[in-house]
Design a protein around this motif. Structure first.
Motif, PDB file in Angstrom:
ATOM      1  N   UNK A 136      -4.145  13.421  -4.823  1.00 31.08           N
ATOM      2  CA  UNK A 136      -3.709  13.538  -3.433  1.00 31.08           C
ATOM      3  C   UNK A 136      -4.745  13.034  -2.444  1.00 31.08           C
ATOM      4  N   UNK A 137      -6.025  13.169  -2.751  1.00 30.45           N
ATOM      5  CA  UNK A 137      -7.042  12.661  -1.821  1.00 30.45           C
ATOM      6  C   UNK A 137      -7.002  11.135  -1.761  1.00 30.45           C
ATOM      7  N   UNK A 138      -6.801  10.484  -2.896  1.00 33.31           N
ATOM      8  CA  UNK A 138      -6.659   9.024  -2.886  1.00 33.31           C
ATOM      9  C   UNK A 138      -5.392   8.621  -2.145  1.00 33.31           C
ATOM     10  N   UNK A 139      -4.337   9.402  -2.308  1.00 35.92           N
ATOM     11  CA  UNK A 139      -3.078   9.111  -1.621  1.00 35.92           C
ATOM     12  C   UNK A 139      -3.263   9.208  -0.102  1.00 35.92           C
ATOM     13  N   UNK A 140      -3.985  10.238   0.345  1.00 31.33           N
ATOM     14  CA  UNK A 140      -4.250  10.367   1.783  1.00 31.33           C
ATOM     15  C   UNK A 140      -5.117   9.218   2.288  1.00 31.33           C
ATOM     16  N   UNK A 181      -5.359   6.171   1.075  1.00 30.40           N
ATOM     17  CA  UNK A 181      -4.537   4.957   1.134  1.00 30.40           C
ATOM     18  C   UNK A 181      -3.658   4.979   2.382  1.00 30.40           C
ATOM     19  N   UNK A 182      -3.118   6.152   2.710  1.00 28.78           N
ATOM     20  CA  UNK A 182      -2.283   6.258   3.909  1.00 28.78           C
ATOM     21  C   UNK A 182      -3.105   6.057   5.183  1.00 28.78           C
ATOM     22  N   UNK A 183      -4.338   6.575   5.205  1.00 29.41           N
ATOM     23  CA  UNK A 183      -5.195   6.351   6.373  1.00 29.41           C
ATOM     24  C   UNK A 183      -5.538   4.866   6.519  1.00 29.41           C
ATOM     25  N   UNK A 184      -5.813   4.198   5.405  1.00 29.53           N
ATOM     26  CA  UNK A 184      -6.052   2.760   5.437  1.00 29.53           C
ATOM     27  C   UNK A 184      -4.815   2.021   5.946  1.00 29.53           C
ATOM     28  N   UNK A 185      -3.656   2.486   5.519  1.00 28.53           N
ATOM     29  CA  UNK A 185      -2.394   1.895   5.948  1.00 28.53           C
ATOM     30  C   UNK A 185      -2.199   2.073   7.456  1.00 28.53           C
ATOM     31  N   UNK A 186      -2.573   3.232   7.976  1.00 31.02           N
ATOM     32  CA  UNK A 186      -2.464   3.469   9.424  1.00 31.02           C
ATOM     33  C   UNK A 186      -3.402   2.534  10.183  1.00 31.02           C
ATOM     34  N   UNK A 187      -4.608   2.330   9.662  1.00 30.38           N
ATOM     35  CA  UNK A 187      -5.555   1.412  10.312  1.00 30.38           C
ATOM     36  C   UNK A 187      -5.007  -0.015  10.316  1.00 30.38           C
ATOM     37  N   UNK A 188      -4.397  -0.430   9.219  1.00 24.39           N
ATOM     38  CA  UNK A 188      -3.801  -1.773   9.162  1.00 24.39           C
ATOM     39  C   UNK A 188      -2.664  -1.884  10.176  1.00 24.39           C
ATOM     40  N   UNK A 189      -1.881  -0.825  10.333  1.00 28.14           N
ATOM     41  CA  UNK A 189      -0.809  -0.846  11.333  1.00 28.14           C
ATOM     42  C   UNK A 189      -1.374  -0.921  12.750  1.00 28.14           C
ATOM     43  N   UNK A 236       0.816  -1.208   0.000  1.00 28.23           N
ATOM     44  CA  UNK A 236       0.000   0.000   0.000  1.00 28.23           C
ATOM     45  C   UNK A 236       0.852   1.262   0.000  1.00 28.23           C
ATOM     46  N   UNK A 237       1.999   1.220   0.666  1.00 27.35           N
ATOM     47  CA  UNK A 237       2.886   2.384   0.658  1.00 27.35           C
ATOM     48  C   UNK A 237       3.435   2.639  -0.736  1.00 27.35           C
ATOM     49  N   UNK A 238       3.807   1.576  -1.448  1.00 31.02           N
ATOM     50  CA  UNK A 238       4.314   1.761  -2.806  1.00 31.02           C
ATOM     51  C   UNK A 238       3.204   2.174  -3.779  1.00 31.02           C
ATOM     52  N   UNK A 239       1.988   1.698  -3.555  1.00 36.75           N
ATOM     53  CA  UNK A 239       0.860   2.145  -4.380  1.00 36.75           C
ATOM     54  C   UNK A 239       0.598   3.627  -4.143  1.00 36.75           C
ATOM     55  N   UNK A 240       0.700   4.030  -2.898  1.00 36.29           N
ATOM     56  CA  UNK A 240       0.456   5.426  -2.541  1.00 36.29           C
ATOM     57  C   UNK A 240       1.486   6.365  -3.169  1.00 36.29           C
ATOM     58  N   UNK A 241       2.694   5.903  -3.351  1.00 37.99           N
ATOM     59  CA  UNK A 241       3.723   6.738  -3.979  1.00 37.99           C
ATOM     60  C   UNK A 241       3.305   7.113  -5.396  1.00 37.99           C
ATOM     61  N   UNK A 242       2.742   6.170  -6.113  1.00 37.15           N
ATOM     62  CA  UNK A 242       2.406   6.407  -7.514  1.00 37.15           C
ATOM     63  C   UNK A 242       1.017   7.015  -7.711  1.00 37.15           C
ATOM     64  N   UNK A 243       0.342   7.371  -6.632  1.00 35.58           N
ATOM     65  CA  UNK A 243      -0.927   8.109  -6.716  1.00 35.58           C
ATOM     66  C   UNK A 243      -0.687   9.594  -6.471  1.00 35.58           C
ATOM     67  N   UNK A 244       0.458  10.103  -6.909  1.00 33.87           N
ATOM     68  CA  UNK A 244       0.819  11.481  -6.585  1.00 33.87           C
ATOM     69  C   UNK A 244      -0.059  12.508  -7.272  1.00 33.87           C
ATOM     70  N   UNK A 245      -0.727  12.155  -8.361  1.00 34.52           N
ATOM     71  CA  UNK A 245      -1.606  13.111  -9.035  1.00 34.52           C
ATOM     72  C   UNK A 245      -2.941  13.245  -8.325  1.00 34.52           C
TER      73      UNK A 245
END
Length: 126
Positions: A54-58, A60-68, A43-52
């Motif tokens: 930004x809301x999807x990138x955020x 994905x990061x929130x989902x990643x925090x929940x998984x952590x 998910x972190x690597x997917x989030x890197x390539x969603x740079x265009x």
């Protein structure tokens, strides 16, 4: 843009997730924790390539925090049910990794929000 500071944080998150997911001696419950750490890295690597987007990138990061947070819960549960003897490693040391990953993801979200504000302020002047 891959040269942004949040990309560095997300890359570190992915690398740490892969390394700790593949080292089975470091994690207590090998199956669930290994899978969750590898999902965090992907998910972190997917989030890197969603740079265009930004809301999807955020998101994905929130989902990643929940998984952590789930990973921390599984690790705490496993550490509470296992007896601590002389042969077991130091209990609780492996909880550092998900906390570090959450901090890195929060820092990435902070800089994503900064980019969002910068772009909104530039759009106002047009």
């Amino acid at each position: 843009m891959i040269q942004r500071i949040q990309s560095l944080y997300l890359t570190l998150t992915g690398i740490i997730g892969i390394i700790c997911g593949l080292i089975t001696d470091f994690i207590p419950n090998e199956r669930i924790d290994m899978i969750l750490l590898l999902v965090v890295a992907i998910l972190a690597f997917i989030s890197i390539f969603c740079f265009k987007n930004r809301s999807a990138q955020k998101n994905i990061n929130y989902l990643n925090i929940i998984i952590n947070l789930l990973l921390i819960g599984f690790m705490v549960y496993y550490l509470l049910i296992t007896p601590g003897g002389d042969l077991s490693p130091k209990k609780g040391v492996e909880l550092i990794v998900p906390v570090l990953l959450i901090i890195l993801l929060a820092m990435a979200n902070k800089y994503i929000n900064k980019d969002e504000k910068l772009i909104k302020s530039v759009d106002r002047f047009r």
